[in-house]
Design a protein around this motif. Structure first.
Motif, PDB file in Angstrom:
ATOM      1  N   LEU A   5       0.841  -1.186   0.000  1.00 43.71           N
ATOM      2  CA  LEU A   5       0.000   0.000   0.000  1.00 43.71           C
ATOM      3  C   LEU A   5       0.876   1.235   0.000  1.00 43.71           C
ATOM      4  N   THR A   6       0.508   2.168  -0.815  1.00 43.32           N
ATOM      5  CA  THR A   6       1.115   3.489  -0.723  1.00 43.32           C
ATOM      6  C   THR A   6       0.020   4.490  -1.031  1.00 43.32           C
ATOM      7  N   THR A   7      -0.003   5.516  -0.239  1.00 43.96           N
ATOM      8  CA  THR A   7      -0.999   6.566  -0.439  1.00 43.96           C
ATOM      9  C   THR A   7      -0.297   7.793  -0.994  1.00 43.96           C
ATOM     10  N   GLU A   8      -1.088   8.741  -1.427  1.00 41.66           N
ATOM     11  CA  GLU A   8      -0.493   9.997  -1.890  1.00 41.66           C
ATOM     12  C   GLU A   8       0.242  10.672  -0.735  1.00 41.66           C
ATOM     13  N   GLU A   9      -0.253  10.499   0.480  1.00 40.31           N
ATOM     14  CA  GLU A   9       0.418  11.058   1.659  1.00 40.31           C
ATOM     15  C   GLU A   9       1.809  10.445   1.840  1.00 40.31           C
ATOM     16  N   ALA A  10       1.920   9.132   1.624  1.00 36.31           N
ATOM     17  CA  ALA A  10       3.218   8.459   1.716  1.00 36.31           C
ATOM     18  C   ALA A  10       4.155   8.943   0.617  1.00 36.31           C
ATOM     19  N   ARG A  11       3.628   9.031  -0.573  1.00 35.48           N
ATOM     20  CA  ARG A  11       4.451   9.517  -1.698  1.00 35.48           C
ATOM     21  C   ARG A  11       4.962  10.928  -1.421  1.00 35.48           C
ATOM     22  N   SER A  12       4.092  11.768  -0.905  1.00 34.63           N
ATOM     23  CA  SER A  12       4.476  13.145  -0.592  1.00 34.63           C
ATOM     24  C   SER A  12       5.534  13.176   0.504  1.00 34.63           C
ATOM     25  N   ALA A  13       5.361  12.367   1.538  1.00 35.27           N
ATOM     26  CA  ALA A  13       6.331  12.334   2.636  1.00 35.27           C
ATOM     27  C   ALA A  13       7.694  11.848   2.145  1.00 35.27           C
ATOM     28  N   ILE A  14       7.699  10.841   1.285  1.00 36.51           N
ATOM     29  CA  ILE A  14       8.960  10.336   0.719  1.00 36.51           C
ATOM     30  C   ILE A  14       9.648  11.444  -0.077  1.00 36.51           C
ATOM     31  N   GLN A  16       9.269  14.644   0.220  1.00 35.86           N
ATOM     32  CA  GLN A  16       9.703  15.713   1.126  1.00 35.86           C
ATOM     33  C   GLN A  16      11.002  15.345   1.830  1.00 35.86           C
ATOM     34  N   ILE A  17      11.101  14.117   2.330  1.00 35.98           N
ATOM     35  CA  ILE A  17      12.337  13.682   2.993  1.00 35.98           C
ATOM     36  C   ILE A  17      13.495  13.737   2.010  1.00 35.98           C
ATOM     37  N   GLN A  18      13.290  13.204   0.815  1.00 40.85           N
ATOM     38  CA  GLN A  18      14.355  13.222  -0.188  1.00 40.85           C
ATOM     39  C   GLN A  18      14.741  14.653  -0.554  1.00 40.85           C
ATOM     40  N   SER A  19      13.773  15.521  -0.625  1.00 39.75           N
ATOM     41  CA  SER A  19      14.048  16.918  -0.949  1.00 39.75           C
ATOM     42  C   SER A  19      14.839  17.605   0.162  1.00 39.75           C
ATOM     43  N   ILE A  20      14.467  17.348   1.385  1.00 39.52           N
ATOM     44  CA  ILE A  20      15.181  17.936   2.523  1.00 39.52           C
ATOM     45  C   ILE A  20      16.629  17.462   2.538  1.00 39.52           C
ATOM     46  N   ILE A  21      16.824  16.164   2.353  1.00 38.15           N
ATOM     47  CA  ILE A  21      18.182  15.615   2.371  1.00 38.15           C
ATOM     48  C   ILE A  21      18.982  16.130   1.184  1.00 38.15           C
ATOM     49  N   GLY A  22      18.419  15.999  -0.013  1.00 38.68           N
ATOM     50  CA  GLY A  22      19.141  16.378  -1.222  1.00 38.68           C
ATOM     51  C   GLY A  22      19.166  17.867  -1.480  1.00 38.68           C
ATOM     52  N   GLU A  71      24.171   8.518   7.166  1.00 40.34           N
ATOM     53  CA  GLU A  71      22.893   7.869   7.419  1.00 40.34           C
ATOM     54  C   GLU A  71      21.760   8.528   6.631  1.00 40.34           C
ATOM     55  N   LEU A  72      21.818   9.838   6.491  1.00 44.43           N
ATOM     56  CA  LEU A  72      20.800  10.530   5.696  1.00 44.43           C
ATOM     57  C   LEU A  72      20.887  10.135   4.227  1.00 44.43           C
ATOM     58  N   GLU A  73      22.084  10.008   3.713  1.00 43.08           N
ATOM     59  CA  GLU A  73      22.247   9.586   2.323  1.00 43.08           C
ATOM     60  C   GLU A  73      21.748   8.158   2.145  1.00 43.08           C
ATOM     61  N   GLN A  74      22.018   7.291   3.121  1.00 42.95           N
ATOM     62  CA  GLN A  74      21.507   5.924   3.050  1.00 42.95           C
ATOM     63  C   GLN A  74      19.976   5.920   3.104  1.00 42.95           C
ATOM     64  N   LEU A  75      19.404   6.756   3.956  1.00 39.72           N
ATOM     65  CA  LEU A  75      17.954   6.857   4.048  1.00 39.72           C
ATOM     66  C   LEU A  75      17.359   7.300   2.724  1.00 39.72           C
ATOM     67  N   ASP A  80      14.217   5.775  -1.932  1.00 31.04           N
ATOM     68  CA  ASP A  80      14.086   5.729  -3.381  1.00 31.04           C
ATOM     69  C   ASP A  80      13.819   4.300  -3.837  1.00 31.04           C
ATOM     70  N   ARG A  81      14.617   3.374  -3.334  1.00 26.98           N
ATOM     71  CA  ARG A  81      14.463   1.968  -3.722  1.00 26.98           C
ATOM     72  C   ARG A  81      13.112   1.412  -3.263  1.00 26.98           C
ATOM     73  N   ILE A  82      12.764   1.676  -2.021  1.00 25.72           N
ATOM     74  CA  ILE A  82      11.503   1.166  -1.473  1.00 25.72           C
ATOM     75  C   ILE A  82      10.314   1.730  -2.233  1.00 25.72           C
ATOM     76  N   SER A  83      10.324   3.039  -2.477  1.00 26.31           N
ATOM     77  CA  SER A  83       9.185   3.643  -3.174  1.00 26.31           C
ATOM     78  C   SER A  83       9.076   3.113  -4.596  1.00 26.31           C
ATOM     79  N   GLN A  84      10.189   2.921  -5.265  1.00 26.53           N
ATOM     80  CA  GLN A  84      10.140   2.363  -6.629  1.00 26.53           C
ATOM     81  C   GLN A  84       9.549   0.956  -6.613  1.00 26.53           C
TER      82      GLN A  84
END
Length: 92
Positions: A5-14, A16-22, A71-75, A80-84
Motif C-alpha cells: 500500500l502506498t498513499t499519496e500522503e506516503a508519496r508526498s512524505a517520501i 519531502q524527505i528526499q528533498s530535505i536531504i538532497g 545515514e541521511l544519504e543511506q535513508l 528511493d528503492r523502497i518507493s520504486q
C-alpha cells in the motif's frame, strides 16, 4: 501475501524527505564542517576554550555530523528503492 500500500500522503512524505536531504541538509552539514575546521586552527582561534574545542568538542561533533550525513544519504537511497518497488508492485 503481504500487503502493498502506498498513499499519496506516503508519496508526498517520501518526496519531502528526499528533498530535505538532497536539497540542502547534507550541504549544511558540509558548511558546518568548513567552519569547524576554521575554528580548529590555532592561528585563527586560540585560548583554553579554543583548545578544548579543537581537542574534543569539534572532533566529537564532526564525527557525529559525518555519521548523520552518511545515514541521511543511506535513508534517501533506501526511500528511493523502497518507493520504486512499491510503485512498481502497483501499490496505490
Amino acid at each position: 501475501m503481504s500487503r502493498v500500500l502506498t498513499t499519496e500522503e506516503a508519496r508526498s512524505a517520501i518526496r519531502q524527505i528526499q528533498s530535505i536531504i538532497g536539497g540542502g541538509f547534507t550541504e549544511q552539514i558540509s558548511r558546518l564542517d568548513t567552519q569547524g575546521r576554521i575554528l580548529s586552527d590555532a592561528n585563527v582561534w586560540d585560548g583554553p576554550l579554543a583548545a578544548q574545542f579543537r581537542g574534543s568538542v569539534w572532533p566529537d561533533t564532526k564525527s557525529a555530523l559525518d555519521t548523520a550525513k552518511n545515514e541521511l544519504e543511506q535513508l534517501r537511497t533506501q526511500l528511493d528503492r523502497i518507493s520504486q518497488d512499491i510503485f512498481a508492485a502497483g501499490g496505490a
